[in-house]
Each structure stands twice: as structure tokens, then as C-alpha cells.
Design a protein around this motif. Structure first.
Motif, PDB file in Angstrom:
ATOM      1  N   VAL A 303      45.224  53.803  53.246  1.00  0.00           N
ATOM      2  CA  VAL A 303      46.603  54.748  53.453  1.00  0.00           C
ATOM      3  C   VAL A 303      47.913  54.546  53.749  1.00  0.00           C
ATOM      4  O   VAL A 303      49.184  55.075  53.006  1.00  0.00           O
ATOM      5  CB  VAL A 303      45.473  55.730  53.832  1.00  0.00           C
ATOM      6  CG1 VAL A 303      47.248  57.009  54.101  1.00  0.00           C
ATOM      7  CG2 VAL A 303      44.302  56.449  53.493  1.00  0.00           C
ATOM      8  N   ARG A 304      47.682  53.552  54.980  1.00  0.00           N
ATOM      9  CA  ARG A 304      49.095  52.719  55.479  1.00  0.00           C
ATOM     10  C   ARG A 304      49.618  52.202  53.822  1.00  0.00           C
ATOM     11  O   ARG A 304      51.139  52.517  53.445  1.00  0.00           O
ATOM     12  CB  ARG A 304      48.922  51.944  56.317  1.00  0.00           C
ATOM     13  CG  ARG A 304      50.034  51.326  57.038  1.00  0.00           C
ATOM     14  CD  ARG A 304      49.648  51.191  58.022  1.00  0.00           C
ATOM     15  NE  ARG A 304      48.584  51.894  59.141  1.00  0.00           N
ATOM     16  CZ  ARG A 304      47.866  50.369  59.777  1.00  0.00           C
ATOM     17  NH1 ARG A 304      47.207  49.458  59.356  1.00  0.00           N
ATOM     18  NH2 ARG A 304      46.725  51.410  59.885  1.00  0.00           N
ATOM     19  N   LYS A 305      48.865  51.267  53.007  1.00  0.00           N
ATOM     20  CA  LYS A 305      49.653  50.685  51.926  1.00  0.00           C
ATOM     21  C   LYS A 305      50.135  51.554  50.766  1.00  0.00           C
ATOM     22  O   LYS A 305      51.254  51.186  50.232  1.00  0.00           O
ATOM     23  CB  LYS A 305      48.665  49.701  51.866  1.00  0.00           C
ATOM     24  CG  LYS A 305      48.508  48.047  51.503  1.00  0.00           C
ATOM     25  CD  LYS A 305      47.278  46.988  51.317  1.00  0.00           C
ATOM     26  CE  LYS A 305      46.707  47.141  49.596  1.00  0.00           C
ATOM     27  NZ  LYS A 305      45.795  46.630  49.449  1.00  0.00           N
ATOM     28  N   LEU A 306      49.130  52.483  50.546  1.00  0.00           N
ATOM     29  CA  LEU A 306      49.603  53.270  49.444  1.00  0.00           C
ATOM     30  C   LEU A 306      50.816  54.178  49.807  1.00  0.00           C
ATOM     31  O   LEU A 306      51.354  54.387  49.124  1.00  0.00           O
ATOM     32  CB  LEU A 306      48.652  54.382  49.486  1.00  0.00           C
ATOM     33  CG  LEU A 306      47.178  54.162  48.177  1.00  0.00           C
ATOM     34  CD1 LEU A 306      46.253  55.151  48.567  1.00  0.00           C
ATOM     35  CD2 LEU A 306      47.764  53.528  46.603  1.00  0.00           C
ATOM     36  N   GLY A 307      51.142  54.396  51.159  1.00  0.00           N
ATOM     37  CA  GLY A 307      52.158  55.518  51.701  1.00  0.00           C
ATOM     38  C   GLY A 307      53.782  54.377  52.043  1.00  0.00           C
ATOM     39  O   GLY A 307      54.232  54.815  51.128  1.00  0.00           O
ATOM     40  N   GLN A 308      53.143  53.138  51.588  1.00  0.00           N
ATOM     41  CA  GLN A 308      54.518  51.994  51.768  1.00  0.00           C
ATOM     42  C   GLN A 308      54.926  51.791  49.849  1.00  0.00           C
ATOM     43  O   GLN A 308      56.031  51.791  49.530  1.00  0.00           O
ATOM     44  CB  GLN A 308      54.012  50.712  52.201  1.00  0.00           C
ATOM     45  CG  GLN A 308      54.314  50.558  53.631  1.00  0.00           C
ATOM     46  CD  GLN A 308      53.239  49.250  54.141  1.00  0.00           C
ATOM     47  OE1 GLN A 308      52.766  48.970  53.302  1.00  0.00           O
ATOM     48  NE2 GLN A 308      52.934  49.067  55.444  1.00  0.00           N
ATOM     49  N   GLU A 309      53.877  52.234  48.963  1.00  0.00           N
ATOM     50  CA  GLU A 309      54.478  52.045  47.582  1.00  0.00           C
ATOM     51  C   GLU A 309      54.865  53.450  47.590  1.00  0.00           C
ATOM     52  O   GLU A 309      55.401  53.380  45.983  1.00  0.00           O
ATOM     53  CB  GLU A 309      52.758  51.741  47.273  1.00  0.00           C
ATOM     54  CG  GLU A 309      52.106  50.449  47.370  1.00  0.00           C
ATOM     55  CD  GLU A 309      51.210  50.544  46.498  1.00  0.00           C
ATOM     56  OE1 GLU A 309      50.392  50.926  46.064  1.00  0.00           O
ATOM     57  OE2 GLU A 309      50.835  49.123  47.504  1.00  0.00           O
ATOM     58  N   LEU A 310      55.362  54.225  48.091  1.00  0.00           N
ATOM     59  CA  LEU A 310      55.696  55.412  47.212  1.00  0.00           C
ATOM     60  C   LEU A 310      57.104  55.086  47.530  1.00  0.00           C
ATOM     61  O   LEU A 310      58.017  54.142  48.129  1.00  0.00           O
ATOM     62  CB  LEU A 310      55.301  57.063  47.820  1.00  0.00           C
ATOM     63  CG  LEU A 310      54.158  57.427  47.974  1.00  0.00           C
ATOM     64  CD1 LEU A 310      53.727  58.396  49.073  1.00  0.00           C
ATOM     65  CD2 LEU A 310      54.332  57.566  46.441  1.00  0.00           C
TER      66      LEU A 310
END
Ligand code: TUI
Length: 310
Positions: A303-310
Motif C-alpha cells: 500500500v505504501r509503494k502504491l501510495g508513492q506512485e500516485l
């Protein structure tokens, strides 16, 4: 609300029913590790179910439940046993539990049926269940047709009650996907087969560790009891006979008692080694606590990684 908050447990995880495998002791171990342990009534008699419930109560002070396999010949009696023993949570599989729901609700039990499609999910919601478990065909054991990816979204859109995702979940990325699809938690079975606490025969565990991505097959689609197992001599013979048009009784020769052969005798050739498609990603035996910890940490990372990709 996440499943762990609904149930008063640490992780948003419930254990799959796993007939003949999930004893009172095993369910207690799952509950003690922070998930919801479930006693799998599938391979038991009504009397032994009662005993397993009593054992489980002595081994954990955490919430636990019972999974009722609705094709079981003693299911009516078992539906009463769980009320008499004060079990708080029931999950059901392989059928429609409608006729038991009024009594279970009168006893304030939390009811979570497995649904293979939207129609049964809607029906269950109308009868007042607390949540539904949308189990995709990636699962081990008795399966429906739809994949977790397609089923969870469609069930989540169709009902207003919480949806638990099942089938194809054994690491944090898959758990994150389950939440993304609209689930409030996940049911897991196959990854727990490879736990040190799981009471299956060591040869069955070894087969789980060795199996690769494409090593499961569904037997019994034609006979009307589709069951996902690890490919072996029995599975190959079954599928061959099935394709050749063997009748149901002829086919039962191969499956009758074959789960017990795998679980208790470690017969990896003729036993029914139930496992889901995630079996190819399971390489080590770990404690249930480690499995849950890694899964949850993996989910948070994803979830953290996906958040950073936004
Ligand atoms: O029940 C399971 N998985 C199981 S049960 C089991 S024991 C067994 N052993 C030998 C042969 C068959 C079973 C092993 N694994 N999962 C839950 C599940 N429920 N999957 C699919 C369904 C399901 C299918 C149809 C639930 C309801 C349903 O509809 C019934 C209806 O009347 O609408």
C-alpha cells in the motif's frame, strides 16, 4: 470497518474450513496467532465436532468459530451442536445455509456463508447474515467457477454487508488486491497448510512445498462436485475417467475417503491433496504467527509503494 475490528481480533484474517485438517487444536493456534480460527466440521461426526469445540475452548481465550460443510450427512445435527456449545461465529461452505439462519441469529451468532456468486450473496444478505465470503475458483477444495478478481468486486457491488475475499491470497500483494476489490478481510487456507502447527501428514506438507504454479487441477466438474487438488496419479486417473464419461459412482471410487488418505496416511499418489493455486508460491514451513506477520507487513509495504506512485 475491517474484519479484525468486526471480530475483535488482531488481523483481518479468517482461516478456511479445511475439512479433516482444521481440528480444535489447529483452530485455537490460528486464533492465538491473531486470526479467526475455524474448526472444519467437514470431516467430523457431530459428536467429534462437539469435542473439538470443547478442546478449542480450553486452548484459546480468543474468538474462534466453526465451518460447516453443508453437504455433510450430519449437518442438521451439527447446526444444533454449535448452538448448544455457544459457538459465536459460523462460516458455511458447499451449499445454502438458509434454513439454519433464523436459529443462529436468535442465538446472536455471527454468520458468514461462502458464496460462489452474486445471487447467493444477495439471498444471504436478505436473510440477515453478517458478512459473505466471496471465494474464487483459485481456492483449494470445493470451488465455484468465478475467479476472486471478478467475484469479489461483483459481490461487493451487489450487497451492503461486509465481503471477505478468499482464493488466491497468500502474500501481502494479494491481500492488498483483496482490499482494493472491496473486501474487508481475507480467508486463507493453503498458506496455512505449510504452517508448523498444521496437523497434516509430513508428506502432504512436502507436496505443498514442491508444487508449482500449474500443479493443481479441478476434479469432479462434470459430476457436480468440483474440487481443486494437487495433481497426482489419482487426479490424472480421475480426470481421464471423467472425460471418458465414467458415471458418478465409478468416479467416487477414486475420491471416497481420499482426503483422509492424504491428511492422515500421507498417501501423495492416491490421496486427495486439496490446495489452492497459490501453492506454487509456498516454499517454507513457518509458524502461523510468522505467516500472519509477513502477510500483514507485505500488505502495508504494498500500500505504501502504491501510495508513492500516485
Ligand atoms: O466448501 C468449500 N470448500 C471445501 S468443502 C470440502 S470437503 C469436500 N470433500 C470432498 C468433496 C467435496 C467437498 C473441501 N473444500 N468452500 C466453500 C465453497 N462453497 N466453495 C463453493 C461453495 C458453494 C458452492 C455453491 C457455496 C454455495 C453454493 O451454492 C449452493 C446453492 O444452493 O446455491
Amino acid at each position: 470497518m475491517k474484519l479484525n475490528e468486526m471480530l475483535g481480533i488482531r488481523y483481518p484474517f479468517i482461516q478456511g474450513g479445511m475439512a479433516n485438517i482444521a481440528t480444535g487444536e489447529f483452530a485455537a493456534a490460528v486464533s492465538n496467532a491473531g486470526g479467526l480460527g475455524l474448526i472444519g466440521a467437514g470431516g467430523m461426526s457431530a459428536d467429534s465436532l462437539r469435542e473439538h469445540i470443547r478442546t478449542c475452548k480450553t486452548l484459546t481465550d480468543k474468538p474462534f468459530g466453526v465451518n460447516l460443510m453443508l453437504m455433510h450427512p450430519q449437518v442438521d445435527e451439527m447446526a444444533g451442536v454449535i448452538v448448544e456449545e455457544g459457538v459465536k461465529v459460523v462460516t458455511t461452505g458447499a451449499g445454502n445455509p438458509g434454513k439454519y439462519i433464523p436459529v443462529w441469529k436468535e442465538n446472536n451468532m455471527m454468520i458468514m456463508p461462502v458464496v460462489p456468486g452474486v445471487a447467493l450473496a444477495r439471498k444471504m444478505e436478505s436473510l440477515g447474515v453478517d458478512a459473505v465470503i466471496a471465494e474464487g475458483t483459485e481456492s483449494g477444495g470445493h470451488v465455484g467457477e468465478m475467479t476472486t478478481m471478478t467475484l469479489v468486486v461483483q459481490v461487493a457491488d451487489a450487497v451492503h454487508i461486509p465481503v471477505i475475499a478468499a482464493g488466491g491470497i497468500a502474500d501481502g500483494r494479494q491481500l492488498a488486491a483483496a482490499f482494493a476489490l472491496g473486501a474487508c478481510g481475507a480467508q486463507m487456507g493453503t498458506c496455512l497448510l505449510a504452517s508448523s502447527e498444521c496437523p497434516i501428514h509430513p508428506a502432504y506438507k512436502e507436496a505443498v512445498l514442491k508444487a508449482k504454479d500449474n500443479d493443481t487441477v479441478v476434479t469432479g466438474r462434470i459430476a457436480g462436485t468440483p474440487v481443486r487438488i494437487i495433481k497426482n496419479a489419482m487426479a490424472r486417473e480421475y480426470v481421464k475417467q471423467e472425460k471418458a464419461g465414467a458415471d458418478k459412482l465409478e468416479l467416487e471410487k477414486y475420491t471416497l475417503g481420499s482426503l483422509k488418505k492424504a491428511v492422515f496416511d500421507g498417501d501423495v499418489k492416491m490421496g486427495s491433496l486439496m490446495a489452492g493455486q497459490v501453492v506454487g508460491q509456498i516454499h517454507d514451513i513457518k509458524s502461523i504467527e510468522e505467516i500472519f506477520e509477513e502477510l500483514y507487513a507485505g500488505y502495508e509495504n504494498t500500500v505504501r509503494k502504491l501510495g508513492q506512485e500516485l
